[in-house]
Motif scaffolding. Structure first.
Motif, short mmCIF file in Angstrom:
data_model
loop_
_atom_site.label_atom_id
_atom_site.label_comp_id
_atom_site.label_asym_id
_atom_site.label_seq_id
_atom_site.Cartn_x
_atom_site.Cartn_y
_atom_site.Cartn_z
N GLU A 1 1.75 -8.27 -14.08
CA GLU A 1 1.77 -6.83 -13.86
C GLU A 1 1.41 -6.56 -12.41
OE1 GLU A 1 0.25 -4.32 -17.30
OE2 GLU A 1 -0.76 -6.21 -17.71
N LYS A 2 1.99 -5.53 -11.82
CA LYS A 2 1.75 -5.24 -10.43
C LYS A 2 0.30 -4.84 -10.20
CE LYS A 2 5.89 -6.11 -9.06
NZ LYS A 2 6.15 -7.29 -8.19
N ALA A 3 -0.25 -5.30 -9.08
CA ALA A 3 -1.66 -5.04 -8.79
C ALA A 3 -1.87 -3.64 -8.23
CB ALA A 3 -2.19 -6.07 -7.80
N THR A 4 -0.87 -3.08 -7.57
CA THR A 4 -1.01 -1.75 -6.97
C THR A 4 0.18 -0.89 -7.34
OG1 THR A 4 0.08 -2.43 -4.92
CG2 THR A 4 -2.31 -2.64 -5.01
N LEU A 5 -0.09 0.39 -7.47
CA LEU A 5 0.98 1.37 -7.70
C LEU A 5 0.45 2.72 -7.27
CD1 LEU A 5 3.75 2.15 -8.77
CD2 LEU A 5 2.78 2.33 -11.06
N SER B 1 -6.76 -3.85 -10.35
CA SER B 1 -5.47 -3.18 -10.21
C SER B 1 -5.65 -1.67 -10.10
CB SER B 1 -4.56 -3.50 -11.40
OG SER B 1 -4.24 -4.87 -11.44
N THR B 2 -4.88 -1.05 -9.23
CA THR B 2 -4.99 0.40 -9.03
C THR B 2 -3.76 1.11 -9.57
OG1 THR B 2 -4.03 0.24 -6.81
CG2 THR B 2 -6.43 0.13 -6.99
N ASP C 1 -6.20 6.35 -5.58
CA ASP C 1 -5.84 5.65 -6.81
C ASP C 1 -7.00 4.77 -7.25
OD1 ASP C 1 -3.22 6.74 -6.82
OD2 ASP C 1 -2.64 5.29 -5.28
N MET C 2 -7.36 4.88 -8.52
CA MET C 2 -8.56 4.23 -9.02
C MET C 2 -8.26 2.83 -9.57
SD MET C 2 -11.24 6.09 -8.67
CE MET C 2 -11.68 7.78 -8.27
N THR D 1 0.82 -1.21 0.00
CA THR D 1 0.00 0.00 0.00
C THR D 1 0.86 1.26 0.00
OG1 THR D 1 -0.10 -0.04 2.42
CG2 THR D 1 -1.86 -1.18 1.21
N GLN D 2 2.14 1.11 -0.21
CA GLN D 2 3.08 2.24 -0.12
C GLN D 2 2.84 3.26 -1.23
OE1 GLN D 2 7.11 0.95 -0.61
NE2 GLN D 2 8.01 2.93 -0.13
N ARG D 3 2.85 4.53 -0.84
CA ARG D 3 2.92 5.61 -1.83
C ARG D 3 4.38 5.95 -2.03
NH1 ARG D 3 -1.23 9.32 -3.29
NH2 ARG D 3 -3.29 8.61 -2.62
#
Length: 358
Positions: free
Chosen positions: A295-299, A224-225, A265-266, A143-145
């Motif tokens: 592909e990464k699920a979160t970014l 994915s966000t 993030d959407m 969950t890191q920004r």
């Protein structure tokens, strides 16, 4: 935007990747600001494409060359003698990078080296902003920004090549440009949407192609966000960063350019739903099977350093970005004047920015 006009008016600005989606918007906006715009890029791949819809650059200022060709890059830089460089040229697609890793590493690493090496012999250049990506960070799907000081990394060849380009930029800045006339920095932009993107394997263009073909869009990874923003917000961040590099004594050497921290993030699915509704279509799509290409699920990006150091933050919220994007494609699909619309959208963005600054 008066400050930007003061920075760019009358300056020679070399935009690499000027035939691409962001590059085409950048050349139009810079021309409005009074810059003498030059371009270096491969010919556009897609048909249709935004580059061919816009008025051409004046004769002798648009070069359809490959940044992997060192001699070609040197020749263009030597002929242009730019005051400012905005480096957008790249192999920008994650999934393509799995199939074309050599080409991806060559374009994103060696292309950056070729440009920086040519600029070593160009003392007229005052600012070179090298655009990388939000995917340069070592992402473990948490969950890191991400902040600018976080570890670089990259699982797929695209992300790894851009992280490596960051090391190249830092090396050249420290070795050849430290204390010299040219300020070199990197901008790490988030995921952009906006009118005129026809690239393969991108979310909004995939939706538009499905609508034109009268079929349901096929979407992968709807949960994915990503840090979505309108292309004018992203480019606005780049231009303000260049202005800070040109006018301030010690600006940062790297900045995240992303949506405001108060905007969540959407997920991909929400972007698809919002886009289809804005286009007057049922919010219905087909979900692709799980891809063998991970592909990464979160970014997520933290853009607070840009606000704290150069006074920039994104202007348009997510609903506005969707609305402006849908309006462009509706106009294009109806055979309308998209160039006039783009001018109006830039003017609307500038007014929004002025109101935002107040």
């Amino acid at each position: 935007m008066t400050g930007l006009a003061e920075v760019f008016a009358g300056k020679r600005v070399l935009v690499t990747g000027h035939t691409g989606f962001k590059g085409s918007w950048a050349t139009l906006w810079l021309s409005r600001l009074g810059a003498e715009v030059w371009g270096l890029s491969l010919p556009p791949e897609a048909s249709p494409n935004l580059f061919d819809l816009l008025p051409p650059l004046p004769a002798g200022r648009s070069f359809l060359s490959d940044i992997r060709d060192r001699d070609a890059v040197t020749e263009v830089v030597t002929g242009c003698r730019p005051d400012i460089v905005l480096h957008l040229a790249a192999q920008p697609l994650v999934r393509r990078s799995y199939g074309q890793p050599v080409e991806t590493f060559a374009a994103n690493i060696m292309g950056t080296i070729h440009l920086l090496d040519a600029l070593r012999q160009t003392p007229e250049c005052r600012v070179a902003l090298m655009v990388t990506t939000d995917k340069v960070y070592r992402n473990i799907d948490g969950t890191q920004r991400f902040r600018e000081d976080d570890h670089l990394g990259g699982h797929d060849p695209y992300s790894a090549s851009k992280a490596a380009a960051e090391l190249v930029i830092e090396s050249y800045r420290s070795s050849y440009f430290s204390g010299g006339p040219t300020k070199v920095a990197s901008a790490r932009g988030g995921n952009v949407i906006g009118g005129g993107d026809f690239s393969e394997d991108r979310l909004v263009p995939d939706i538009i192609r499905a609508i034109v073909a009268e079929r349901r869009p096929s979407i992968r990874n709807p949960a994915s966000t990503r840090p979505w923003q309108h292309v004018l917000d992203c480019l606005g961040g780049y231009l303000h960063y260049i202005a800070a590099l040109a006018t301030r004594p010690n600006p940062p050497t790297a900045l995240n350019i992303g949506p405001r921290p108060d905007q969540r993030d959407m997920p991909v699915g929400e972007v698809v739903r919002a886009m289809l509704r804005a286009l007057g279509r049922p919010a219905d799509w087909l979900e692709e099977p799980t891809s063998l290409l991970p592909e990464k699920a979160t970014l997520s990006l933290d853009p607070s350093r840009a606000t704290a150091t150069i006074g920039w933050s994104a202007v348009w919220d997510f609903p506005t970005a969707i609305e402006q994007t849908a309006k462009w494609y509706e106009t294009w699909h109806a055979g309308g004047d998209v160039v006039s619309l783009m001018h109006r959208q830039i003017e609307a963005y500038e007014r929004s920015e002025c109101a935002h600054d107040r």
